[in-house]
Scaffold this motif. Structure first.
Motif, short mmCIF file in Angstrom:
data_model
loop_
_atom_site.label_atom_id
_atom_site.label_comp_id
_atom_site.label_asym_id
_atom_site.label_seq_id
_atom_site.Cartn_x
_atom_site.Cartn_y
_atom_site.Cartn_z
N GLN A 12 7.71 -29.86 21.01
CA GLN A 12 6.97 -29.44 22.21
C GLN A 12 6.51 -28.00 22.09
O GLN A 12 5.38 -27.66 22.41
CB GLN A 12 7.86 -29.61 23.45
N HIS A 13 7.42 -27.15 21.60
CA HIS A 13 7.09 -25.73 21.51
C HIS A 13 5.97 -25.48 20.49
O HIS A 13 5.22 -24.51 20.60
CB HIS A 13 8.34 -24.93 21.15
N ALA A 14 5.88 -26.37 19.50
CA ALA A 14 4.86 -26.22 18.46
C ALA A 14 3.45 -26.19 19.05
O ALA A 14 2.53 -25.64 18.47
CB ALA A 14 4.97 -27.35 17.45
N ARG A 15 3.29 -26.79 20.24
CA ARG A 15 1.95 -26.88 20.83
C ARG A 15 1.61 -25.67 21.68
O ARG A 15 0.53 -25.61 22.26
CB ARG A 15 1.88 -28.11 21.74
N SER A 16 2.54 -24.70 21.81
CA SER A 16 2.36 -23.68 22.84
C SER A 16 1.06 -22.89 22.71
O SER A 16 0.46 -22.53 23.71
CB SER A 16 3.58 -22.75 22.90
N ASP A 17 0.61 -22.62 21.48
CA ASP A 17 -0.62 -21.84 21.34
C ASP A 17 -1.87 -22.62 21.75
O ASP A 17 -2.94 -22.03 21.90
CB ASP A 17 -0.80 -21.37 19.88
N ALA A 18 -1.74 -23.94 21.90
CA ALA A 18 -2.91 -24.76 22.21
C ALA A 18 -2.92 -25.23 23.66
O ALA A 18 -3.85 -25.90 24.08
CB ALA A 18 -2.94 -25.97 21.27
N ARG A 19 -1.88 -24.86 24.42
CA ARG A 19 -1.72 -25.48 25.74
C ARG A 19 -2.55 -24.85 26.85
O ARG A 19 -2.70 -25.43 27.91
CB ARG A 19 -0.24 -25.45 26.16
N PHE A 20 -3.02 -23.60 26.62
CA PHE A 20 -3.75 -22.93 27.69
C PHE A 20 -5.07 -22.36 27.20
O PHE A 20 -5.15 -21.85 26.08
CB PHE A 20 -2.89 -21.81 28.29
N ALA A 21 -6.09 -22.46 28.05
CA ALA A 21 -7.38 -21.86 27.71
C ALA A 21 -7.30 -20.36 27.93
O ALA A 21 -6.32 -19.86 28.50
CB ALA A 21 -8.47 -22.48 28.59
N ASP A 22 -8.32 -19.63 27.49
CA ASP A 22 -8.31 -18.17 27.64
C ASP A 22 -8.18 -17.74 29.10
O ASP A 22 -7.57 -16.71 29.40
CB ASP A 22 -9.60 -17.56 27.05
N ASP A 23 -8.74 -18.56 30.01
CA ASP A 23 -8.64 -18.20 31.43
C ASP A 23 -7.33 -18.67 32.06
O ASP A 23 -7.15 -18.57 33.26
CB ASP A 23 -9.84 -18.77 32.20
N GLY A 24 -6.41 -19.19 31.25
CA GLY A 24 -5.09 -19.57 31.75
C GLY A 24 -5.01 -21.01 32.21
O GLY A 24 -3.93 -21.47 32.58
N ALA A 25 -6.12 -21.74 32.21
CA ALA A 25 -6.09 -23.14 32.64
C ALA A 25 -5.37 -24.00 31.60
O ALA A 25 -5.52 -23.78 30.40
CB ALA A 25 -7.52 -23.65 32.83
N ALA A 26 -4.58 -24.96 32.10
CA ALA A 26 -3.84 -25.83 31.19
C ALA A 26 -4.80 -26.78 30.47
O ALA A 26 -5.78 -27.23 31.05
CB ALA A 26 -2.81 -26.62 31.97
N ILE A 27 -4.54 -27.05 29.19
CA ILE A 27 -5.36 -27.99 28.42
C ILE A 27 -4.52 -29.24 28.16
O ILE A 27 -3.40 -29.14 27.66
CB ILE A 27 -5.81 -27.37 27.08
N LEU A 28 -5.07 -30.40 28.51
CA LEU A 28 -4.34 -31.65 28.31
C LEU A 28 -4.10 -31.89 26.82
O LEU A 28 -4.89 -31.48 25.97
CB LEU A 28 -5.14 -32.81 28.89
N LEU A 29 -3.01 -32.61 26.55
CA LEU A 29 -2.62 -32.88 25.17
C LEU A 29 -3.80 -33.40 24.34
O LEU A 29 -4.04 -32.94 23.23
CB LEU A 29 -1.47 -33.90 25.19
N GLU A 30 -4.55 -34.37 24.91
CA GLU A 30 -5.60 -34.98 24.09
C GLU A 30 -6.80 -34.07 23.86
O GLU A 30 -7.61 -34.33 22.98
CB GLU A 30 -6.03 -36.31 24.69
N ASP A 31 -6.89 -32.99 24.67
CA ASP A 31 -8.02 -32.07 24.50
C ASP A 31 -7.62 -30.82 23.69
O ASP A 31 -8.45 -29.94 23.46
CB ASP A 31 -8.55 -31.62 25.87
N GLN A 32 -6.35 -30.73 23.30
CA GLN A 32 -5.90 -29.52 22.62
C GLN A 32 -6.48 -29.41 21.21
O GLN A 32 -6.71 -30.43 20.54
CB GLN A 32 -4.37 -29.49 22.54
#
Lengths: 344, 123
Positions: free
Chosen positions: A243-263
């Protein structure tokens, strides 16, 4: 890295084991913390001069214990122990102590220390705060920052939690197999809570609370090192890593969460994924499945898919079906429904 | 002669490094490795996963026993290795000292290699 930061690293790494042994010795968390602080101050003086000891944890335990006894003797006006410079060559004593504190002892000590923090009377947030303070050695300021509360409020929360566990029913005798398994379950759940506290952060809190994820992984690895054949501990460690491996991909620059399939999967941390996959692979060989392993296996199927459309949804559906039986909850059922909808 | 430089360090200390500290050490080691590469003396380099990911197969019985964890319970764990071409032990020791400056703590075992097959995997 400077020598000082090596010493800091060694102290941080030794802390859970040293604190665990001191708590067993003094049967009191505050006394153990004081002794540990004292030992750390002496380490900062002695180690740069004499070189780092072979076993930092054993050194800290021995010196912490001696310092506390020394303090008691001084206050009772009895003969004091020899001064510190005479004690500085701890080589022999240290080896002896290290042998006495064999790994079986260490194991139950560390498990006990974590278990004390999981006292059932304490609400989850206090359990986490206590574990971070006592076991991980994070400062009250760091913990307060992670929980986004004032330092004074966190100080009070920890003091209250300590008073509660100080009630005296902390289990100091060596646990039997059943008790050990119970402690194990409680401690694993607490480590998962620490992780989730960091993982569920969003917006500005991500940076401050992300450290909790690292800390949870460190605690999980520590327990796994002490209990290397425990499949659920492998599962939990794998789950946290994946789970932690995804941390750099989980949020857009504006802080919005990015869904798993869109990461952007290229941002996933390959090293953590590989370690997580290796651990879950190893756990599965034991053929003793449990909820953490199943959840890790689900995370592993996501991690293995190079693109979102490559995800093995029917595999994920089956794993959720297993999890529904082991740990029925509306969230699991919902997640399964999502997986079923994706099966082509 | 080819030497293996086996890296032993306390795993819990290394695991306690922050991401920044880890990257700083890896970067410093990279400088030494780059020099050795330019001199054509560097063979395979490996960093091993934590010993928690290790499995041991004991072959002294039939069927062999599969155990979790590393082969030896030691204070310092085998965390990685280098293969380096050196004229002499003195040269290998110098390489180990250079690596040691970049990555303090722990020990290096310098072991001459008897047989070496680089093999195609991972290349």
């Amino acid at each position: 890295m400077t020598e000082l930061s090596w010493i800091e690293g060694a102290i941080t790494a030794a802390r859970p084991q040293a604190m665990a042994a001191l708590v067993r010795y003094f049967r009191d968390v505050d006394a153990a913390e004081e002794a540990f602080q004292d030992a750390c101050l002496r380490a900062l003086k002695a180690w740069p001069k004499n070189g780092p000891p072979r076993d930092p944890a054993a050194w800290l335990i021995l010196v912490g214990r001696n310092a506390a006894i020394d303090a008691i003797r001084k206050t009772s006006r009895n003969t004091a122990l020899p001064p510190e410079h005479l004690l500085s060559d701890l080589e022999d004593a240290e080896v002896e102590a290290a042998e006495r504190l064999d790994s079986a002892h260490y194991r139950d000590d560390v498990l006990r220390l974590l278990f004390i923090c999981c006292h059932p009377d304490l609400p989850a947030t206090q359990q986490i705060a206590l574990a971070l303070r006592i076991v991980s050695g994070l400062s009250v300021r760091e913990i307060a920052r992670a929980f986004v509360v004032s330092e004074a409020a966190m100080e009070q929360r920890i003091t209250r939690a300590k008073a509660r566990i100080g009630g005296g029913d902390a289990p100091f005798e060596a646990p039997g197999p059943v008790e050990r398994a119970e402690r194990f379950g409680a401690v694993a759940a607490m480590i998962y809570l620490v992780f989730n506290e960091g993982y569920s952060a969003s917006g500005k809190a991500v940076e401050a609370r992300g450290a909790l994820c690292d800390e949870a992984i460190r605690l999980a690895r520590l327990l796994l090192r002490l209990f290397p054949a425990e499949p659920e501990m492998m599962g939990l460690t794998a789950l946290l890593l994946l789970q932690h491996a995804r941390s750099d991909a989980r949020f857009a620059d504006d802080g919005a969460a990015i869904l798993l399939e869109d990461q952007d999967r290229s941002l996933w941390n390959r090293r953590m994924i590989d370690e997580g996959l290796a651990l879950i692979d190893k756990a599965m060989l034991k053929r003793a499945p449990g909820p953490y392993q199943v959840q890790a296996a689900i995370a592993a199927l996501h991690a293995r898919a190079t693109r979102a459309q490559d995800t093995d949804w029917s595999g994920i559906d089956q794993l959720y079906a297993t999890l529904e039986i082991m740990q029925p909850s509306p969230v699991v059922t919902l997640n399964r429904a999502v997986a079923v909808a994706k099966v082509p | 002669m080819l030497y293996a430089i086996l890296c032993y360090n306390q795993e819990d200390v290394v695991c306690a490094w922050s991401k920044e500290e880890d990257e700083a050490v890896m970067q410093k080691l990279g400088v030494v490795q780059q020099r050795l590469t330019q001199e054509g003396r560097l063979g395979p380099v490996a960093r091993l996963m934590p010993t928690t990911a290790a499995t041991t197969l004991r072959k002294d019985r039939e069927p062999p026993l599969v155990l979790d964890g590393p082969f030896a319970e030691t204070k310092e764990q085998l965390l990685g290795f280098y293969v380096v071409d050196c004229e002499s032990l003195d040269g290998a020791l110098q390489v180990a000292k250079d690596l040691g400056k970049a990555n303090p703590g722990g020990s290096y075992e310098i072991r001459p290699i008897a047989m070496f097959q680089p093999g195609p995997a991972g290349a």
